[in-house]
Design an enzyme around this catalytic site. Structure first.
Site, short mmCIF file in Angstrom:
data_model
loop_
_atom_site.label_atom_id
_atom_site.label_comp_id
_atom_site.label_asym_id
_atom_site.label_seq_id
_atom_site.Cartn_x
_atom_site.Cartn_y
_atom_site.Cartn_z
N GLY A 69 -10.94 -7.33 5.96
CA GLY A 69 -10.95 -5.88 6.33
C GLY A 69 -12.59 -5.69 6.01
N ARG A 119 -1.93 23.55 -8.37
CA ARG A 119 -1.02 22.54 -7.87
C ARG A 119 -1.23 21.25 -8.44
NH1 ARG A 119 -1.67 24.03 -1.50
NH2 ARG A 119 0.00 25.36 -1.40
N ASP A 170 -11.99 -3.50 -2.42
CA ASP A 170 -10.82 -3.80 -3.47
C ASP A 170 -11.37 -4.15 -4.86
OD1 ASP A 170 -8.97 -3.01 -1.59
OD2 ASP A 170 -8.07 -5.05 -1.32
O1 F6P Z 1 -8.50 -5.53 1.62
C1 F6P Z 1 -9.21 -4.12 1.92
C2 F6P Z 1 -8.17 -3.35 2.30
O2 F6P Z 1 -8.71 -1.94 2.48
C3 F6P Z 1 -7.05 -2.95 1.25
O3 F6P Z 1 -7.17 -2.30 0.00
C4 F6P Z 1 -5.94 -2.54 2.17
O4 F6P Z 1 -4.41 -2.80 1.57
C5 F6P Z 1 -6.09 -3.17 3.48
O5 F6P Z 1 -7.43 -3.53 3.36
C6 F6P Z 1 -5.84 -2.65 4.65
O6 F6P Z 1 -5.97 -3.41 5.63
P1 F6P Z 1 -6.05 -2.93 7.10
O7 F6P Z 1 -7.16 -2.06 7.51
O8 F6P Z 1 -5.79 -4.29 8.03
O9 F6P Z 1 -4.55 -2.30 7.37
#
Ligand code: F6P
Length: 318
Positions: free
Chosen positions: A10, A161, A126
């Site tokens: 990511g 809410r 993360d």
């Molecule tokens: O590892 C970073 C992250 O943003 C996670 O928090 C998330 O679960 C994942 O990547 C989402 O990945 P993608 O953009 O490939 O759907």
């Protein structure tokens, strides 16, 4: 030396600051610098470009990665790892920096075990990487989430809410905890601890009986789906509950100053390590100082979330 870098997994805001630092520090040391495109897959497919000082102009303030990235699950295979190391050698490279999260750092470890000089740079919103206080992108993502919740607070307050806000973090609650504490959330739900909707409902009943008019529950995507939790809480309490999934808005946008500093420090440190023949390491930060930790240790260990912050957030929001 001929040194390369690759961004993998990511994207994370601040990766570009690290690329800029790696390239410019490398050029200052009279090295030739190469950018491998589209993640680890780019090694196997042999796509790279030489980077000069002007290649990294005007990127320090941009999110994403100028080298592009991908999730390359095939890299788990020993045969793919072998092909990658062969390609790195064919290119005549003397060292490689891998920017990414846990999966990418495990790949870095595999290439290092195969005898190639590799340094890892922790880059993931993360912030679940062992051996470093911070990973590139976390601070920006926490700020993005906090700003989104601040905006939702207007509606939450006007309409009295409850909002359930789903944030990223499949296996880690660090983002939920960091943003939940910063945004003043009443409850934070993380994958490391089972969800207890009844407990949250109790807390909502008590605090609302005492006069609270609105509440926020921050839930990590790996712990529960916001929609389901919102429906459960609505049925249990009778309150009006809305849910929001922040998705990729969390991961984009200009990196915070902190992520730019971190990218600059770690990108530059990766060059120093490779120059000095120190590899098989990840460059991380501990108490604001850059330090190396073996990729083996990083791959073997898990970073526990800040449970004390979670408890503090919940105490303070009562
Ligand atoms: O590892 C970073 C992250 O943003 C996670 O928090 C998330 O679960 C994942 O990547 C989402 O990945 P993608 O953009 O490939 O759907």
């Amino acid at each position: 030396m001929d040194l390369a870098l690759v961004t993998s997994g990511g994207d994370a805001p601040g990766m570009n600051a690290a690329i800029r630092a790696f390239v410019r520090q490398g050029l200052l040391g009279q090295h030739r610098i190469w950018g491998i495109l589209r993640g680890l897959e780019g090694i196997v497919r042999a796509v790279r470009q030489e980077l000069k000082t002007e290649s990294v102009a005007d990127i320090i303030m941009t999110g994403g990665t100028m080298l592009h990235t991908s999730r390359f699950v095939d890299f788990h295979n020993a045969a793919t790892q072998e092909t990658a190391v062969k390609q790195l050698r064919e290119w005549g490279l003397d060292g490689l920096a891998v920017l990414g999260g846990n999966g990418s750092l495990r790949a870095a470890h595999a290439m290092s075990q195969a005898g190639f000089p590799v340094v890892g740079i922790p880059s993931s919103i993360d912030n679940d990487i062992y051996g470093t206080d911070d990973s590139i992108g976390y601070d920006t993502a926490v700020n993005n989430i906090t700003q989104s919740i601040d905006k939702m607070r207007d509606t939450a307050s006007s309409h009295e809410r409850i909002f359930v806000v789903e944030v990223m973090g499949n296996r880690s609650g660090a983002l939920a905890i960091g943003s939940g504490l910063a945004a003043g959330a009443e409850a934070i739900v993380v994958p490391e601890r089972p969800v207890n909707a009844e407990l949250i409902a109790d807390r909502l009943r008590t605090t609302h009986a005492r006069g609270k008019k609105h509440s926020f529950i921050v839930v990590a995507e790996g712990a529960a789906r916001a929609e389901r939790l919102a429906n459960e809480l609505s049925m249990m309490t009778g309150f009006e509950v809305r849910w929001v999934v922040l998705g990729h808005t969390q991961r984009g946008g200009p990196p915070s100053a902190k992520d730019r500093w971190l990218g600059s420090l770690l990108g530059s440190a990766a060059i120093s390590f490779l120059e000095n023949g120190s590899h098989g390491l990840m460059v991380g930060v501990r108490s604001d100082a850059v330090r190396g930790i073996s990729l083996e240790e990083v791959a073997r260990n898990e970073k526990p979330p800040q449970y004390s912050w979670l408890e503090l957030a919940e105490q303070l929001a009562l």
